[in-house]
Every structure is written in structure tokens, then in C-alpha cells.
Design an enzyme around this catalytic site. Structure first.
Site, mmCIF file in Angstrom:
data_model
loop_
_atom_site.group_PDB
_atom_site.id
_atom_site.type_symbol
_atom_site.label_atom_id
_atom_site.label_comp_id
_atom_site.label_asym_id
_atom_site.label_seq_id
_atom_site.Cartn_x
_atom_site.Cartn_y
_atom_site.Cartn_z
ATOM 1 N N TYR A 201 6.674 7.827 0.033
ATOM 2 C CA TYR A 201 6.000 9.031 0.496
ATOM 3 C C TYR A 201 4.881 9.508 -0.556
ATOM 4 O O TYR A 201 4.800 9.415 -1.694
ATOM 5 C CB TYR A 201 6.826 10.313 0.222
ATOM 6 C CG TYR A 201 6.172 11.504 1.186
ATOM 7 C CD1 TYR A 201 6.008 11.867 2.395
ATOM 8 C CD2 TYR A 201 5.546 12.618 0.238
ATOM 9 C CE1 TYR A 201 5.320 12.779 3.049
ATOM 10 C CE2 TYR A 201 5.091 13.556 0.600
ATOM 11 C CZ TYR A 201 5.034 13.847 2.128
ATOM 12 O OH TYR A 201 4.309 14.959 2.838
ATOM 13 N N ASP B 192 2.723 6.507 -7.635
ATOM 14 C CA ASP B 192 2.540 8.020 -7.277
ATOM 15 C C ASP B 192 3.444 8.587 -8.111
ATOM 16 O O ASP B 192 4.805 8.703 -7.886
ATOM 17 C CB ASP B 192 2.841 7.804 -5.901
ATOM 18 C CG ASP B 192 2.824 9.328 -5.083
ATOM 19 O OD1 ASP B 192 2.770 10.329 -5.928
ATOM 20 O OD2 ASP B 192 2.850 9.380 -4.017
ATOM 21 N N LYS C 81 1.975 18.734 -8.550
ATOM 22 C CA LYS C 81 3.141 19.633 -8.427
ATOM 23 C C LYS C 81 3.107 20.141 -9.831
ATOM 24 O O LYS C 81 2.276 21.417 -10.062
ATOM 25 C CB LYS C 81 4.333 18.823 -8.023
ATOM 26 C CG LYS C 81 4.307 18.387 -6.657
ATOM 27 C CD LYS C 81 5.819 18.149 -6.194
ATOM 28 C CE LYS C 81 5.742 17.190 -4.917
ATOM 29 N NZ LYS C 81 5.905 18.310 -3.404
HETATM 30 C C1 LIG Z 1 5.488 11.299 -4.043
HETATM 31 C C2 LIG Z 1 4.638 12.314 -3.283
HETATM 32 N N1 LIG Z 1 3.226 11.781 -3.371
HETATM 33 C C3 LIG Z 1 2.435 12.700 -2.542
HETATM 34 C C4 LIG Z 1 2.883 13.754 -2.154
HETATM 35 C C5 LIG Z 1 1.795 14.770 -1.512
HETATM 36 O O1 LIG Z 1 1.694 15.848 -2.051
HETATM 37 P P1 LIG Z 1 0.801 17.285 -1.641
HETATM 38 O O2 LIG Z 1 1.860 17.925 -0.670
HETATM 39 O O3 LIG Z 1 0.403 18.078 -2.457
HETATM 40 O O4 LIG Z 1 0.097 16.658 -0.754
HETATM 41 C C6 LIG Z 1 4.089 14.221 -2.315
HETATM 42 C C7 LIG Z 1 4.625 15.692 -1.733
HETATM 43 O O5 LIG Z 1 5.731 15.960 -1.682
HETATM 44 C C8 LIG Z 1 5.154 13.397 -2.895
HETATM 45 O O6 LIG Z 1 6.380 13.894 -3.031
#
Ligand SMILES: Cc1ncc(COP(=O)(O)O)c(C=O)c1O
Length: 427
Positions: free
Chosen positions: A141, A236, A264
Site C-alpha cells: 500500500y 514507504d 502519519k
Molecule cells: C504504507 C502507506 N503508504 C502510504 C499511505 C498513504 O498515506 P495517506 O493516507 O496519508 O495518503 C498509507 C496510508 O495508510 C500507508 O499505510
């Protein structure tokens, strides 16, 4: 059942919002939850019902809700202005702290969300490598942009490395720029990188994919092969940053990428995320590069927002206190260990997967090593388990429990009791 006040809000939500939701959690028909406020480890719905919260805002609220240090820092900055567009002092201070903390971070470019952070991480890698393709892992993700949505959660599986778009509205051309591999299969990923190294701009990976742990040597192997072909490796760390250790998963697992996306926790519950990385890659963001074929313009109204930076700095200050991570991990270990024991005693085949600050349970006998293994787990049992927890006043994120520093022993005991009841129900 919804009370009059929540029923009225549900109806209004359905009129004003597609599906009655802000997009993150579907509005449940049987048990609609509309949150009014949160304090510490608890949130309260509009009917005044208390929930023990393991969603923690999908991860940012690692200190719990309305932590006094964060509230105070935000209020102090609020009185001095909310946003300026031009570089501000708190954004510089937070960038310095990120650079001190995160091993690969020599510089920071702020954005407002994790989606933007991974999007720009990929773009800056392309600018650096002068290639187009990226390699991502199935089920990984990285937010919601066109590249991230590839093979995010396919229900129809396609043979590797062909991606599947998990959204309507994605140009077909994007598919040609993404290769997909199974998480934790180092041999496959290595071969794919070797075969495509001349087309690859980057490899992007969640160091812990959702709640799937990297197998020993997997991240190290990715590092080695990407280094060999000089392909930027992107971690990420939107979820793992400042959560697994102060320096994130790259500190925790001891593998340093070239670029990382953070978000986050670092925004303390406000819209702030960032691309961080080595200076020779990050310089593409430098306006001095304008006019060159490496320049990546990146402008955002809320880039480095001072309120978010104040919240982030206050959060990081608490996390730097001695014993903070030990406490977070101890709480998580009690919950994971307790859940494992209850499942064992009930003779229910299950795997509790993840690391102590975030984990989930899969009802399966199979080791959880990649996305396809999660698909083979019993999702009906999982739904029943989660639904029983909600009935008992325990809230969690869609695919995981997030642990916070606000969860105390009483919360843990209450959760273990609720696990027991939920397991009794599914048995
Ligand atoms: C691993 C990871 N990358 C990217 C994102 C995307 O972040 P955002 O919801 O702030 O766009 C998330 C969101 O949960 C995530 O868990």
C-alpha cells in the site's frame, strides 16, 4: 442500533457524502459509528458510547488522542497563524529533527499526505535515474495515486509481473510502467530486477508490508541488488516511520534505502508527510535545478504547514523520552502474545502477524509471507472476530491493530477479555 442523534447524522451523511462516508471506513448499516471526540486511548461516538481505540486515526495518534503536549503546541502556533506558504521556522526545526532521526534522510521535502509522498518519491527517482518503470510488491500500500493503485488488493490475480489496476479511471498506459512481484520472494524480485534493470527507475516497498514481516534477508537482498544496478530503493515508511524505532523501519531492520516516504506520526495528527533521501537525489527539488532535465517542481499550499510541524515536533519530543519505545513494544507484545495464546487454547488455526506496534490476526494455518497467503485466510471468521470486538466497544483499523503509548494495563486487560469473548463467538 443507532440512536436518534446518530440516526439523524447517518441520514445526513448519506445525503452529503458518497456512501455516507469520508472514504476511509464504510458506514456500517448495523452499527454506524460517528465519532464525536477522542481522549487518550478512547474515542466517543455521538451517542456518548466509549470505544477503546486501536485505530488511532489510522496510525498518527501514537501518543493517544488530544495529548496535552500536542494540544499545547498546536494552540500556541494557532494563535500565531495557521499557514504562510513561505518557509517557516517550525518546518525547518522539524526537518532538522527528521534528518537527525532517519538514517537515509539528508534532506526533506514536505507534502500533505502519504499518497503525495510516495508519488513524489517515485517521480524524483525517475528524474534521477532517467528511466520510467517501477517495481512494487503485490498488496503493498502506497496510497491512492495511479502507480500505487496497481495490484494493491487484486481479487482477480494476474501472473507476475503484470499489474492489475485496483481502481477505475486509471490510464492504461500506467500499467506499462509498473512491474509487480510477490513480497518476500527475493529470488523472483532479484531476477526481475536483473532482467529489467535498464528500464527501472525505482523499487518501492513497505519494509513491513501491511502486517507481513520481511523474511530474514529480504530487505537486505533488495538493497544489494538495487545498489548493484544503481536503482534507487524507496522505503514507504508512512506507517513504520517513528513507530518501529525513532529512525523507523530502516533503523529497526538495519537496511538503509535511498529515499523514504514518511507521514502519519511525523505530522502529529495533522496533514503533513514528506519525501526524504540522499542529497544527490533530493537536489532535483531544488529550484536552482529549474531548466535542467532533472528538475522536479513540487509546490503545495500546505507544504510544511506550521500547525502540523508544531504537532509533529511535540509528538517526536515525547517519543524521544527514555523508555517510550520499550513501553509501546511491551504493550503490543502483551496483546499479540495474549491473542496467540487464546487462539491456541481454543484450537483455532490462526497466525498473529506483524510487529508489536501494529499487528493483525489471520485465520489460517499457513505462514503469512505475502498478499496471496492473506487471501487464502478465512475472511468470514475475521469479520466475525472484528464485529464482536466492535460490539464490545473495541475499535481497530481495517486491517490491523495499532498500539499507542496511551494504552495502559487496564486497556490491555479489557482487550484480552474482549479477544476471549470474540474467540468464543467464532468457535
Ligand atoms: C504504507 C502507506 N503508504 C502510504 C499511505 C498513504 O498515506 P495517506 O493516507 O496519508 O495518503 C498509507 C496510508 O495508510 C500507508 O499505510
Amino acid at each position: 442500533m443507532a440512536s436518534t442523534s446518530s440516526q439523524d447524522l447517518v441520514e445526513r451523511a448519506i445525503r452529503a457524502l458518497p456512501g455516507g462516508t469520508i472514504g476511509n471506513v464504510p458506514m456500517s448499516k448495523d452499527h454506524p459509528v460517528i465519532i464525536r471526540e477522542g481522549r487518550g486511548s478512547k474515542v466517543y461516538d455521538v451517542d456518548g458510547r466509549e470505544y477503546l481505540d486501536y485505530m488511532i486515526g489510522s496510525g498518527p495518534m501514537i501518543l493517544g488522542h488530544a495529548h496535552p503536549a500536542v494540544v499545547e503546541a498546536v494552540q500556541r502556533q494557532m494563535a500565531r497563524g495557521s499557514t504562510f506558504f513561505i518557509t517557516n521556522e517550525l518546518a525547518i526545526e522539524l526537518a532538522e529533527e527528521i534528518v537527525r532521526a532517519v538514517p537515509c534522510a539528508e534532506q526533506v521535502r514536505y507534502v500533505s499526505s502519504g499518497t503525495e509522498a510516495t508519488f513524489y518519491a517515485l517521480r524524483i527517482a525517475r528524474a534521477y535515474r532517467k528511466r520510467d518503470k517501477i517495481l512494487k510488491f503485490e498488496g503493498g500500500y502506497h496510497g491512492m495515486h495511479d502507480y500505487a493503485i496497481m495490484s494493491l488488493s487484486p481479487t482477480k490475480l494476474s501472473p507476475f509481473p503484470t499489474p492489475v489496476a485496483n481502481s477505475a479511471g486509471v490510464p492504461k498506459a500506467v500499467q506499462d510502467t509498473v512491474l509487480v512481484a510477490p513480497f518476500n520472494d527475493l529470488d523472483y524480485a532479484t531476477e526481475l530486477i536483473e532482467q529489467n534493470h535498464d528500464d527501472l527507475a525505482a523499487v518501492i516497498v513497505e519494509p513491513l508490508q501491511r502486517v507481513i514481516e520481511p523474511m530474514p534477508g529480504f530487505l537486505q537482498g533488495l538493497r544489494k541488488v538495487t545498489q548493484q544496478y544503481e536503482i534507487p530503493l524507496i522505503f514507504d515508511e508512512i506507517v513504520t516511520g517513528f513507530r518501529f524505532a525513532y529512525g523507523g523501519a530502516q533503523e529497526y531492520y538495519g537496511v538503509e534505502p535511498d529515499i523514504a516516504a514518511i507521514g502519519k506520526i511525523v505530522g502529529g495528527g495533522f496533514p503533513l508527510a514528506g519525501v526524504v533521501g540522499k542529497r544527490d537525489i533530493m537536489h532535483s527539488f531544488d529550484p536552482e535545478m529549474e531548466g535542467t532535465d532533472e528538475y522536479v517542481p513540487q509546490v503545495g499550499t500546505l507544504n510544511g504547514n506550521p500547525i502540523a510541524a508544531a504537532a509533529g515536533l511535540a509528538t517526536l519530543e515525547v517519543l524521544r523520552q527514555p523508555g517510550a519505545y520499550e513501553r509501546l513494544f511491551a504493550t503490543g507484545r502483551q496483546l499479540m502474545g495474549g491473542l496467540e495464546q487464546l487462539l491456541r487454547e481454543a484450537e483455532i488455526p490462526a497466525k498473529v502477524s506483524g510487529e508489536a506496534p501494529m499487528f493483525d490476526v489471520y485465520f489460517t494455518e499457513e505462514e503469512i509471507v505475502d498478499y496471496r497467503a492473506t487471501m487464502r485466510a478465512d475472511s468470514t471468521m475475521h469479520k466475525k472476530f472484528v464485529s464482536s470486538l466492535v460490539d464490545q466497544g473495541i475499535l481497530r483499523a481495517g486491517h490491523k491493530f495499532y498500539v499507542s503509548l496511551a494504552h495502559d494495563q487496564q486497556d490491555v486487560d479489557r482487550t484480552l477479555d474482549a479477544f476471549k469473548q470474540a474467540i468464543d463467538i467464532i468457535r
